[in-house]
Design an enzyme around this catalytic site. Structure first.
Site, short mmCIF file in Angstrom:
data_model
loop_
_atom_site.label_atom_id
_atom_site.label_comp_id
_atom_site.label_asym_id
_atom_site.label_seq_id
_atom_site.Cartn_x
_atom_site.Cartn_y
_atom_site.Cartn_z
CE LYS A 91 -7.48 1.37 3.96
NZ LYS A 91 -6.19 1.79 4.59
CD GLU B 74 -2.53 1.16 2.75
OE1 GLU B 74 -3.48 1.95 2.90
OE2 GLU B 74 -2.18 0.35 3.64
CB CYS C 291 -4.43 -1.59 4.70
SG CYS C 291 -3.43 -1.65 6.22
#
Length: 296
Positions: free
Chosen positions: A121, A45, A153
């Site tokens: 995200k 990321e 994540c």
């Protein structure tokens, strides 16, 4: 049956904001010298967005670095993938949205040098991350190999994300990570749990120490750890047989559990009040991946 997918996941330190793209190109070339047969390269990321600033200046640095997906960074990354003829996940990028939003966006480039998919995200790590949340789940057809679902994540902490991607036909979920905190140990458990509960491969790629906690891993569709690193920089090299997903779903995890065959089509829907929705048994089956394009 799809071909096996030779991938190389690179657990490495973030590159600093503003570094020339030639530095990342050199990193890609070094990686392909390690594994010249790799067809998919995956980085952590925000790999190209190491800020190197105290926390109070971090948001400003990321805002200043953000670009729209039709900007020069994505163009340069597309060209790199095309020149090297690889599938490329360079981690995620800071995307400037059409209304000034700041998104943490995972991007995938094809061997033909095109942007094959992008995912914003959905679950930024509150209250610490400055990003606006995305609102669409994304899978990408890795042509000839299978379908990949995109995840960033903290998304892994919400089982709804992995479930949705698997339902959309993902056979592997690529979870790019920048975990610098002690909860990486918990994420390892979540990677296995998400793989087991959805019968998919999980590739979770974290940044290396000293910035990150590393421990990148590849998990099979029955929850088995296939490859794992420690905290130091390193690589995970493996050819994934994504056809294994179909076998596990047909015969069951441990030869027993077949969650995707749980319902008979004539049975009543299962109400899910927390979502103001339901599971409809007549549609409770994953998509079969298509030959091209992305699903959102």
């Amino acid at each position: 049956m799809p071909e096996k997918l030779p991938l190389l996941a690179l657990q490495s330190e973030p590159r600093q904001i503003g570094e020339p793209i030639s530095a990342f190109a050199g990193e890609l070339e070094d990686a392909l010298r390690i594994d010249p047969d790799a067809k998919l390269l995956i980085f952590p990321e925000l790999h190209l967005f190491g800020d190197g600033h105290p926390d109070r200046q971090r948001t400003e640095a990321l805002q200043d670095a953000a670009q729209p997906l039709n900007g020069p960074l994505v163009k340069e990354l597309s060209e790199l993938a095309g020149d090297l003829k690889i599938w490329l996940v360079p981690g995620s990028v800071c995307e400037r949205g059409p209304n000034g939003e700041l998104f943490n966006t995972q991007v995938v480039f094809s061997p033909e040098g095109r942007l094959a998919g992008s995912y914003r995200k959905i679950f930024p790590w509150r209250p610490f991350e400055p990003y606006d949340p995305g609102d669409s789940f994304v899978t990408v057809d890795l042509e000839g190999y299978g379908r990949a679902g995109l995840s960033i994540c903290y998304d892994a902490w919400f089982p709804e994300v992995s479930r949705q991607l698997a339902w959309m036909g993902a056979e592997v979920i690529i979870n790019v990570v920048k975990t610098t905190t002690p909860d990486r140990e918990h994420e390892l458990i979540l990677a296995r749990a998400n793989a087991i509960s959805n019968q998919v491969f999980i590739v979770s790629v974290n940044c290396a120490g000293p910035t990150g906690r590393g421990q990148s891993l590849i998990v099979g569709p029955e929850g088995e750890v296939l490859r794992q690193l420690g905290e130091d920089p390193g690589t995970l090299s493996m050819s994934l047989d994504l056809g294994e997903v179909e076998r596990v779903r047909a015969h069951g995890t441990a030869g027993l559990n077949r969650m995707w065959a749980q319902f008979r089509s004539h049975e009543a829907p299962i109400e899910l009040p927390v979502y103001n929705g339901r599971i409809n048994p007549s549609t409770w089956t994953p998509e079969v991946h298509r030959t091209s394009g992305s699903t959102q």
